[in-house]
Write a protein that holds these residues in place. Structure first.
Motif, short mmCIF file in Angstrom:
data_model
loop_
_atom_site.label_atom_id
_atom_site.label_comp_id
_atom_site.label_asym_id
_atom_site.label_seq_id
_atom_site.Cartn_x
_atom_site.Cartn_y
_atom_site.Cartn_z
N PRO A 39 0.90 8.89 -8.40
CA PRO A 39 0.17 9.71 -9.16
C PRO A 39 -1.22 9.24 -9.52
N ASP A 40 -2.02 9.98 -9.39
CA ASP A 40 -3.67 9.71 -9.70
C ASP A 40 -3.51 9.84 -11.27
N ARG A 90 0.83 -1.21 -0.01
CA ARG A 90 0.00 -0.15 0.01
C ARG A 90 0.91 1.40 -0.13
N ASP A 91 0.43 2.45 -0.21
CA ASP A 91 1.02 3.72 -0.11
C ASP A 91 0.62 4.48 0.96
N THR A 122 -6.11 17.71 -11.46
CA THR A 122 -5.18 18.77 -10.86
C THR A 122 -4.94 17.87 -9.49
N TYR A 123 -3.68 18.50 -9.04
CA TYR A 123 -3.49 18.15 -7.38
C TYR A 123 -3.49 19.23 -6.38
N TRP A 124 -4.14 20.39 -7.14
CA TRP A 124 -4.37 21.84 -6.20
C TRP A 124 -5.39 21.42 -5.40
#
Length: 64
Positions: A32-33, A25-26, A38-40
């Motif tokens: 990364p998805d 697991r992470d 966006t990752y904002w």
């Protein structure tokens, strides 16, 4: 002698458990998805007059 025994136990028990848990697991969600646009991370809007965010703990001017 006791330090050497602790080091051996650490490298034979704790290290493999940690490596296996990271493979399965992470925990920090660092992968990364690909579906994300966006990752904002949106936060509360800032107050234009004072420049502080709501709940930031910044001191406010006394009314009056």
């Amino acid at each position: 002698m006791q330090g050497l025994l602790l080091a051996v136990v650490y490298y034979l028990v704790v290290t493999p458990v940690g490596l296996l848990s990271r493979l399965i697991r992470d925990p920090l969600h660092r992968r990364p998805d690909r579906k994300a646009g966006t990752y904002w991370v949106f936060t509360a809007a800032q107050n234009v007059v004072t420049g502080d965010s709501p709940g930031s703990g910044a001191p406010r001017a006394a009314a009056g």
